[in-house]
Design an enzyme around this catalytic site. Structure first.
Site, PDB file in Angstrom:
ATOM      1  N   ASP A  16      -9.200  -0.634   4.900  1.00  0.00           N
ATOM      2  CA  ASP A  16      -7.961  -0.447   5.653  1.00  0.00           C
ATOM      3  C   ASP A  16      -8.136   0.666   6.674  1.00  0.00           C
ATOM      4  O   ASP A  16      -8.364   1.822   6.311  1.00  0.00           O
ATOM      5  CB  ASP A  16      -6.844  -0.100   4.652  1.00  0.00           C
ATOM      6  CG  ASP A  16      -5.477   0.006   5.318  1.00  0.00           C
ATOM      7  OD1 ASP A  16      -5.359  -0.255   6.519  1.00  0.00           O
ATOM      8  OD2 ASP A  16      -4.528   0.355   4.592  1.00  0.00           O
ATOM      9  N   MET A  20       1.569   4.855   0.142  1.00  0.00           N
ATOM     10  CA  MET A  20       1.061   6.184   0.501  1.00  0.00           C
ATOM     11  C   MET A  20       2.177   7.164   0.187  1.00  0.00           C
ATOM     12  O   MET A  20       2.868   7.685   1.067  1.00  0.00           O
ATOM     13  CB  MET A  20       0.670   6.200   1.993  1.00  0.00           C
ATOM     14  CG  MET A  20      -0.648   5.472   2.244  1.00  0.00           C
ATOM     15  SD  MET A  20      -0.813   4.923   3.952  1.00  0.00           S
ATOM     16  CE  MET A  20       0.084   3.376   3.854  1.00  0.00           C
ATOM     17  N   HIS A  52       0.871  -1.181   0.000  1.00  0.00           N
ATOM     18  CA  HIS A  52       0.000   0.000   0.000  1.00  0.00           C
ATOM     19  C   HIS A  52       0.903   1.224   0.000  1.00  0.00           C
ATOM     20  O   HIS A  52       1.490   1.571   1.021  1.00  0.00           O
ATOM     21  CB  HIS A  52      -0.891  -0.062   1.246  1.00  0.00           C
ATOM     22  CG  HIS A  52      -1.775   1.124   1.436  1.00  0.00           C
ATOM     23  ND1 HIS A  52      -2.395   1.401   2.635  1.00  0.00           N
ATOM     24  CD2 HIS A  52      -2.155   2.113   0.583  1.00  0.00           C
ATOM     25  CE1 HIS A  52      -3.113   2.504   2.513  1.00  0.00           C
ATOM     26  NE2 HIS A  52      -2.983   2.961   1.285  1.00  0.00           N
TER      27      HIS A  52
HETATM   28  C1  DX5 Z   1      -2.761   3.446   7.800  1.00  0.00           C
HETATM   29  C2  DX5 Z   1      -2.361   2.156   7.140  1.00  0.00           C
HETATM   30  C3  DX5 Z   1      -2.994   0.956   7.709  1.00  0.00           C
HETATM   31  C4  DX5 Z   1      -2.725   0.708   9.169  1.00  0.00           C
HETATM   32  C5  DX5 Z   1      -3.964   0.115   9.738  1.00  0.00           C
HETATM   33  O1  DX5 Z   1      -2.437   4.511   6.977  1.00  0.00           O
HETATM   34  O2  DX5 Z   1      -2.666   2.180   5.766  1.00  0.00           O
HETATM   35  O3  DX5 Z   1      -2.682  -0.214   6.942  1.00  0.00           O
HETATM   36  O4  DX5 Z   1      -1.648  -0.147   9.432  1.00  0.00           O
HETATM   37  O5  DX5 Z   1      -3.785  -0.026  11.106  1.00  0.00           O
HETATM   38  P1  DX5 Z   1      -5.007  -0.368  12.058  1.00  0.00           P
HETATM   39  O6  DX5 Z   1      -5.557  -1.673  11.621  1.00  0.00           O
HETATM   40  O7  DX5 Z   1      -4.366  -0.393  13.394  1.00  0.00           O
HETATM   41  O8  DX5 Z   1      -5.992   0.765  11.905  1.00  0.00           O
HETATM   42 ZN    ZN Z   2      -2.468   0.302   4.612  1.00  0.00          ZN
END
Ligand code: DX5
Ligand code: ZN
Length: 234
Positions: A185, A78, A76
């Site tokens: 997510d 970002m 993923h």
């Molecule tokens: C946040 C990430 C997520 C994060 C989710 O920007 O993309 O993948 O790890 O964590 P939880 O499940 O703790 O919300």
């Molecule tokens: Zn993520």
């Protein structure tokens, strides 16, 4: 098991909440065990401190993880400029490479390049990003990731209002017979996974809910059980 042509619910633990000094064993901890057959994907959050206000890991660690596990990696990204940075993750061997719609003017061309590099291509949207511009191009992607927290950090509170987007995409997938998995997510836990499953999610990313306790595999098994129960009762 498949119901209505869809894969069974998939769980993708996010290593953002794992111990970064022991990633190989943290990933192994969600593989096959006495309580769970093992996760379908491991979710790897790449952050560049530009697209989001946090910095995590990049290609060198992904390359090491690829050598350390057979579990497919769901990367993923970002990050800014996915057109430049996303295809190399697919080339390196990441199974699915998801980038953000907000970070590019031409998501279909980024997806084309990821697929040409041998990966599946995913499109992600932040909670406030509308779906409209993307509904007509869903066929260019293998996964669609709906963020249910603002991207950047684990352990945030689930935003149920994004489930309307999940329902809209689900309808479009069903009516157009698209082969697209819906991923969610952020904030997925024992108390939120059922509503996400009900809305039509296929793949559930969970960071703190899996790695926050002392038995990640048991946490995965419980999340899987809840999502599967919803699907079977639909
Ligand atoms: C946040 C990430 C997520 C994060 C989710 O920007 O993309 O993948 O790890 O964590 P939880 O499940 O703790 O919300
Ligand atoms: Zn993520």
């Amino acid at each position: 098991m498949c119901t209505s042509g869809r894969p069974a619910p998939m769980i993708a633990p996010s290593i953002l909440s794992a111990d970064f000094a022991n990633l190989a064993s943290e990933v192994a901890a969600v593989g096959p065990s006495d309580v769970d057959p093992g996760v379908e994907w491991v979710h790897v959050d790449v952050m560049d401190n530009h697209f989001v206000p946090n910095l995590t890991l990049g290609m060198p660690i992904v390359e090491s993880l690829l050598k350390a596990t057979d579990i497919p990696l769901d990367c993923h990204l970002m990050i800014d400029d996915p057109g430049r940075w996303a295809p190399p993750y697919a080339e390196a061997g990441a199974y699915n490479v998801t980038f953000h719609a907000e970070a590019t003017d031409d998501p279909s061309s980024v997806a084309r390049d990821i697929r040409a590099a041998g990966g599946k291509a995913g499109l992600a949207v932040k909670p406030g990003t509308p779906l409209d511009p993307y509904l007509e191009i869903l066929g260019n992607f293998d996964t669609f990731l709906v963020m249910s927290v603002e991207p950047g950090f684990g352990g945030q509170k689930f935003m149920p209002e994004v489930l309307d987007k999940v329902r809209t995409i689900r309808k479009r997938i069903d009516s157009d017979e698209l082969r697209l998995l819906i991923e969610i997510d952020g904030g997925i836990s024992d108390s939120t996974i059922e509503q996400a499953a009900e809305a039509g999610v296929d793949c559930f990313v969970a960071g703190s809910a899996v790695y926050g306790g002392d038995d990640p595999s048991a946490r995965v098994a419980e999340l899987r059980r809840k999502a599967t129960e919803v699907r079977e009762n639909r």
